[in-house]
Design a protein around this motif. Structure first.
Motif, PDB file in Angstrom:
ATOM      1  N   THR A   1       9.936  13.517   7.030  1.00  0.00           N
ATOM      2  CA  THR A   1       9.540  12.725   5.867  1.00  0.00           C
ATOM      3  C   THR A   1       9.537  11.231   6.176  1.00  0.00           C
ATOM      4  O   THR A   1       8.552  10.543   5.882  1.00  0.00           O
ATOM      5  CB  THR A   1      10.438  13.038   4.655  1.00  0.00           C
ATOM      6  OG1 THR A   1      10.353  14.432   4.382  1.00  0.00           O
ATOM      7  CG2 THR A   1      10.006  12.258   3.435  1.00  0.00           C
ATOM      8  N   PRO A   2      10.617  10.684   6.791  1.00  0.00           N
ATOM      9  CA  PRO A   2      10.565   9.251   7.101  1.00  0.00           C
ATOM     10  C   PRO A   2       9.428   8.875   8.043  1.00  0.00           C
ATOM     11  O   PRO A   2       8.794   7.822   7.867  1.00  0.00           O
ATOM     12  CB  PRO A   2      11.930   8.970   7.746  1.00  0.00           C
ATOM     13  CG  PRO A   2      12.826  10.039   7.229  1.00  0.00           C
ATOM     14  CD  PRO A   2      11.951  11.246   7.056  1.00  0.00           C
ATOM     15  N   ILE A   3       9.144   9.712   9.035  1.00  0.00           N
ATOM     16  CA  ILE A   3       8.040   9.421   9.965  1.00  0.00           C
ATOM     17  C   ILE A   3       6.723   9.396   9.210  1.00  0.00           C
ATOM     18  O   ILE A   3       5.932   8.450   9.336  1.00  0.00           O
ATOM     19  CB  ILE A   3       7.996  10.450  11.115  1.00  0.00           C
ATOM     20  CG1 ILE A   3       9.192  10.274  12.039  1.00  0.00           C
ATOM     21  CG2 ILE A   3       6.682  10.331  11.890  1.00  0.00           C
ATOM     22  CD1 ILE A   3       9.387  11.420  13.022  1.00  0.00           C
ATOM     23  N   LEU A   4       6.477  10.429   8.413  1.00  0.00           N
ATOM     24  CA  LEU A   4       5.226  10.493   7.661  1.00  0.00           C
ATOM     25  C   LEU A   4       5.130   9.346   6.658  1.00  0.00           C
ATOM     26  O   LEU A   4       4.064   8.760   6.472  1.00  0.00           O
ATOM     27  CB  LEU A   4       5.112  11.840   6.946  1.00  0.00           C
ATOM     28  CG  LEU A   4       4.909  13.042   7.871  1.00  0.00           C
ATOM     29  CD1 LEU A   4       5.054  14.343   7.097  1.00  0.00           C
ATOM     30  CD2 LEU A   4       3.572  12.971   8.585  1.00  0.00           C
ATOM     31  N   TRP A   5       6.243   9.008   6.050  1.00  0.00           N
ATOM     32  CA  TRP A   5       6.275   7.904   5.079  1.00  0.00           C
ATOM     33  C   TRP A   5       5.886   6.588   5.756  1.00  0.00           C
ATOM     34  O   TRP A   5       5.047   5.838   5.255  1.00  0.00           O
ATOM     35  CB  TRP A   5       7.684   7.819   4.483  1.00  0.00           C
ATOM     36  CG  TRP A   5       7.837   6.793   3.408  1.00  0.00           C
ATOM     37  CD1 TRP A   5       8.091   5.462   3.565  1.00  0.00           C
ATOM     38  CD2 TRP A   5       7.741   7.000   2.009  1.00  0.00           C
ATOM     39  NE1 TRP A   5       8.178   4.845   2.353  1.00  0.00           N
ATOM     40  CE2 TRP A   5       7.963   5.764   1.376  1.00  0.00           C
ATOM     41  CE3 TRP A   5       7.498   8.122   1.223  1.00  0.00           C
ATOM     42  CZ2 TRP A   5       7.941   5.615  -0.004  1.00  0.00           C
ATOM     43  CZ3 TRP A   5       7.485   7.967  -0.156  1.00  0.00           C
ATOM     44  CH2 TRP A   5       7.693   6.728  -0.744  1.00  0.00           C
ATOM     45  N   VAL A   6       6.488   6.305   6.909  1.00  0.00           N
ATOM     46  CA  VAL A   6       6.210   5.056   7.629  1.00  0.00           C
ATOM     47  C   VAL A   6       4.753   5.016   8.082  1.00  0.00           C
ATOM     48  O   VAL A   6       4.069   4.001   7.917  1.00  0.00           O
ATOM     49  CB  VAL A   6       7.181   4.877   8.818  1.00  0.00           C
ATOM     50  CG1 VAL A   6       6.712   3.774   9.751  1.00  0.00           C
ATOM     51  CG2 VAL A   6       8.583   4.579   8.318  1.00  0.00           C
ATOM     52  N   LEU A   7       4.261   6.114   8.643  1.00  0.00           N
ATOM     53  CA  LEU A   7       2.866   6.140   9.081  1.00  0.00           C
ATOM     54  C   LEU A   7       1.915   6.031   7.896  1.00  0.00           C
ATOM     55  O   LEU A   7       0.861   5.394   7.999  1.00  0.00           O
ATOM     56  CB  LEU A   7       2.578   7.415   9.875  1.00  0.00           C
ATOM     57  CG  LEU A   7       3.249   7.490  11.249  1.00  0.00           C
ATOM     58  CD1 LEU A   7       3.023   8.858  11.880  1.00  0.00           C
ATOM     59  CD2 LEU A   7       2.760   6.383  12.174  1.00  0.00           C
ATOM     60  N   HIS A   8       2.287   6.610   6.777  1.00  0.00           N
ATOM     61  CA  HIS A   8       1.469   6.521   5.567  1.00  0.00           C
ATOM     62  C   HIS A   8       1.373   5.069   5.091  1.00  0.00           C
ATOM     63  O   HIS A   8       0.301   4.604   4.717  1.00  0.00           O
ATOM     64  CB  HIS A   8       2.086   7.408   4.483  1.00  0.00           C
ATOM     65  CG  HIS A   8       1.494   7.245   3.129  1.00  0.00           C
ATOM     66  ND1 HIS A   8       0.256   7.749   2.796  1.00  0.00           N
ATOM     67  CD2 HIS A   8       1.949   6.621   2.012  1.00  0.00           C
ATOM     68  CE1 HIS A   8      -0.012   7.446   1.542  1.00  0.00           C
ATOM     69  NE2 HIS A   8       1.001   6.760   1.043  1.00  0.00           N
ATOM     70  N   HIS A   9       2.485   4.346   5.144  1.00  0.00           N
ATOM     71  CA  HIS A   9       2.522   2.972   4.629  1.00  0.00           C
ATOM     72  C   HIS A   9       2.065   1.920   5.630  1.00  0.00           C
ATOM     73  O   HIS A   9       1.562   0.869   5.234  1.00  0.00           O
ATOM     74  CB  HIS A   9       3.926   2.627   4.128  1.00  0.00           C
ATOM     75  CG  HIS A   9       4.236   3.265   2.820  1.00  0.00           C
ATOM     76  ND1 HIS A   9       3.723   2.830   1.627  1.00  0.00           N
ATOM     77  CD2 HIS A   9       4.998   4.346   2.518  1.00  0.00           C
ATOM     78  CE1 HIS A   9       4.147   3.599   0.647  1.00  0.00           C
ATOM     79  NE2 HIS A   9       4.921   4.528   1.161  1.00  0.00           N
TER      80      HIS A   9
ATOM     81  N   GLU B   1      -5.588  13.364   8.321  1.00  0.00           N
ATOM     82  CA  GLU B   1      -6.136  13.636   6.999  1.00  0.00           C
ATOM     83  C   GLU B   1      -5.264  14.673   6.277  1.00  0.00           C
ATOM     84  O   GLU B   1      -4.983  14.535   5.086  1.00  0.00           O
ATOM     85  CB  GLU B   1      -7.575  14.140   7.120  1.00  0.00           C
ATOM     86  CG  GLU B   1      -8.281  14.277   5.805  1.00  0.00           C
ATOM     87  CD  GLU B   1      -9.744  14.658   5.969  1.00  0.00           C
ATOM     88  OE1 GLU B   1     -10.221  15.419   5.119  1.00  0.00           O
ATOM     89  OE2 GLU B   1     -10.385  14.192   6.933  1.00  0.00           O
ATOM     90  N   LEU B   2      -4.817  15.672   7.030  1.00  0.00           N
ATOM     91  CA  LEU B   2      -3.922  16.679   6.443  1.00  0.00           C
ATOM     92  C   LEU B   2      -2.610  16.028   6.003  1.00  0.00           C
ATOM     93  O   LEU B   2      -2.109  16.295   4.907  1.00  0.00           O
ATOM     94  CB  LEU B   2      -3.648  17.798   7.458  1.00  0.00           C
ATOM     95  CG  LEU B   2      -2.723  18.917   7.012  1.00  0.00           C
ATOM     96  CD1 LEU B   2      -3.285  19.637   5.779  1.00  0.00           C
ATOM     97  CD2 LEU B   2      -2.504  19.901   8.163  1.00  0.00           C
ATOM     98  N   GLY B   3      -2.069  15.151   6.833  1.00  0.00           N
ATOM     99  CA  GLY B   3      -0.849  14.433   6.464  1.00  0.00           C
ATOM    100  C   GLY B   3      -1.060  13.556   5.244  1.00  0.00           C
ATOM    101  O   GLY B   3      -0.191  13.455   4.375  1.00  0.00           O
TER     102      GLY B   3
END
Length: 114
Positions: free
Chosen positions: A11-19, A71-73
């Motif tokens: 979750t933190p990895i995806l959150w950081v990459l998302h932001h 895109e899936l992420g």
């Protein structure tokens, strides 16, 4: 399925990459804080395997590797938005609960010491 996204570092990895968008390994590690290089590498490989993160290797000297959410992420965007809204709404309650818990722990420790 929940472990896929909500494991310790996913979750933190995806959150950081998302932001923050596309990042190099060291940038990502710096933004995450406590994660070790080994754990970050392992989790990034799993997220790449699951199709949630894209790894781009640039054949340069020195080689450069970048990571970005796929895109899936990005389809997790509503989940991130909901978590963000929940946090904004409930952080004051969490702070009060933590203070209460800490106060009780201190009182119990003082009582145990006599």
């Amino acid at each position: 399925m929940v472990d896929l996204v909500f494991s310790r570092w996913s979750t933190p990895i995806l959150w950081v990459l998302h932001h923050h968008g596309r990042l190099r390994f060291n940038q990502l590690q710096r933004l995450l804080g406590d994660v070790t290089p080994k754990v970050l590498t392992t989790r990034l490989r799993q997220l790449e395997r699951d199709g949630l993160v894209i790894r781009t290797y640039h054949a340069e000297i020195p080689p450069r590797v970048e990571y970005e959410i796929s895109e899936l992420g990005n389809s997790l965007r509503p989940v991130f938005r909901t978590l963000d809204e929940w946090g904004a709404t409930h952080l004051p309650e969490i702070a009060i609960a933590r203070e209460k818990y800490d106060r009780i722990q201190e009182e119990e420790a003082a009582w145990a010491e006599g």
